[in-house]
Write a protein that holds these residues in place. Structure first.
Motif: not given
Length: 61
Positions: A40-48, A50-57
């Protein structure tokens, strides 16, 4: 409680279908991502992350 358990409670027990739920994980494997999507997750952030990835979700209001 795992993140998957929590997401399933959010989706199934609380019926919060429109709530965006993002997982923060180290698992980049296709099978892992598919399992998380089915949970049921909508999106993912993978470690480590990146700031750009955080903004995209992050939703825009």
């Amino acid at each position: 409680m795992s993140g998957i358990d929590l997401c399933q409670i959010i989706r199934n027990d609380l019926a919060l279908i429109d709530l965006s739920v993002v997982v923060f994980t180290a698992g980049h494997q296709v099978e892992r991502v598919a399992h998380l999507r089915l949970a049921g997750f909508n999106d993912f952030l993978f470690k480590p992350v990146q700031n750009a990835a955080l903004g995209s979700v992050m939703p825009t209001y």
